[in-house]
Scaffold this active site. Sequence first.
Site, PDB file in Angstrom:
ATOM      1  CE  LYS A  36      -2.980  -2.346   3.277  1.00 34.84           C
ATOM      2  NZ  LYS A  36      -3.430  -2.280   4.680  1.00 34.84           N
ATOM      3  N   GLY A  37       2.117   1.094   0.354  1.00 35.44           N
ATOM      4  CA  GLY A  37       2.974   2.250   0.635  1.00 35.44           C
ATOM      5  C   GLY A  37       3.134   3.244  -0.496  1.00 35.44           C
ATOM      6  CD  GLU A  80       8.328  -0.338  -2.663  1.00 36.67           C
ATOM      7  OE1 GLU A  80       7.284   0.275  -2.355  1.00 36.67           O
ATOM      8  OE2 GLU A  80       8.514  -1.532  -2.390  1.00 36.67           O
ATOM      9  CG  ASP A  84      15.072  -1.554   4.924  1.00 34.61           C
ATOM     10  OD1 ASP A  84      15.852  -2.484   5.166  1.00 34.61           O
ATOM     11  OD2 ASP A  84      14.805  -0.682   5.757  1.00 34.61           O
ATOM     12  CG  ASP A  93       2.753   0.757   7.370  1.00 39.79           C
ATOM     13  OD1 ASP A  93       3.654   0.621   6.515  1.00 39.79           O
ATOM     14  OD2 ASP A  93       2.380  -0.174   8.098  1.00 39.79           O
TER      15      ASP A  93
HETATM   16  P1  IMP Z   1      12.709  -4.310   1.675  1.00 40.62           P
HETATM   17  O1  IMP Z   1      12.144  -5.554   1.064  1.00 40.62           O
HETATM   18  O2  IMP Z   1      13.532  -4.628   2.891  1.00 40.62           O
HETATM   19  O3  IMP Z   1      13.468  -3.445   0.682  1.00 40.62           O
HETATM   20  O4  IMP Z   1      11.491  -3.493   2.252  1.00 40.62           O
HETATM   21  C1  IMP Z   1      10.762  -2.630   1.498  1.00 40.62           C
HETATM   22  C2  IMP Z   1       9.412  -2.374   2.114  1.00 40.62           C
HETATM   23  O5  IMP Z   1       9.479  -2.252   3.536  1.00 40.62           O
HETATM   24  C3  IMP Z   1       8.866  -1.053   1.628  1.00 40.62           C
HETATM   25  O6  IMP Z   1       8.068  -1.252   0.491  1.00 40.62           O
HETATM   26  C4  IMP Z   1       8.064  -0.559   2.798  1.00 40.62           C
HETATM   27  O7  IMP Z   1       6.745  -1.023   2.687  1.00 40.62           O
HETATM   28  C5  IMP Z   1       8.717  -1.183   4.004  1.00 40.62           C
HETATM   29  N1  IMP Z   1       9.615  -0.213   4.679  1.00 40.62           N
HETATM   30  C6  IMP Z   1      10.973  -0.138   4.590  1.00 40.62           C
HETATM   31  N2  IMP Z   1      11.453   0.873   5.321  1.00 40.62           N
HETATM   32  C7  IMP Z   1      10.380   1.467   5.895  1.00 40.62           C
HETATM   33  C8  IMP Z   1      10.236   2.614   6.777  1.00 40.62           C
HETATM   34  O8  IMP Z   1      11.184   3.309   7.172  1.00 40.62           O
HETATM   35  N3  IMP Z   1       8.956   2.916   7.134  1.00 40.62           N
HETATM   36  C9  IMP Z   1       7.867   2.212   6.715  1.00 40.62           C
HETATM   37  N4  IMP Z   1       7.974   1.152   5.887  1.00 40.62           N
HETATM   38  C10 IMP Z   1       9.213   0.776   5.486  1.00 40.62           C
HETATM   39 MG    MG Z   2       6.234  -0.586  -0.056  1.00 37.16          MG
END
Ligand code: IMP
Ligand code: MG
Length: 177
Positions: A43-44, A99, A103, A159
Amino acid sequence: MLDEKNFTKYLSRHEIEAAVQAIATQINLDYKGKEIILIGVLKGAILFMADLMRSIECPTEVEFVRLSSYGKARTSSGTVTLLKDIQADIYNKHVLIVEEIIDSGRTLKFLYERLKAAGPASIEIVTLLDKASKRIVDVPVKYIGKTIDDQFLVGYGLDLEEHSRNLADIYYLKYPN
Ligand code: IMP
Ligand code: MG
């Protein structure tokens, strides 16, 4: 309600808008004369998608996917599942994955590989925010609004346990736990 002792403004709506416009300008140049499909990650990415698509001048289709990797936890679980797929056929199309934050890169790596297997003419990733120092798996990110430090952010789609996505500015949490 906003806990002002804990929420500190990190990016104002004006800074966000400037970052979104800079990305849109670059996309408009790079895709001039082409049709694109924007694929937003629910949803982000909803607010970023809404703002970005309004500034894109090419003929554009919009799709969404929903993935789960975090659940309610604040660190990536490492397992990504597809909860909602796209409806469009992306074969031979120019795809841009939209996106809001990257992270570890796990979520996008999974999505990127999956969509690439459907044979698009091109596929690129757009992110508003990039926690580059947190990357665990490599993903090719073409458009980045802002590279940021490792902080937990909320607002503008981001969120904290499903809350605060509606805030127009982005905040960091002084005491995330
Ligand atoms: P990844 O798979 O570790 O790259 O995570 C990415 C997803 O984690 C993003 O699409 C966000 O939904 C969530 N996310 C990563 N960092 C944050 C943050 O600081 N606040 C809120 N959601 C986050
Ligand atoms: Mg996201």
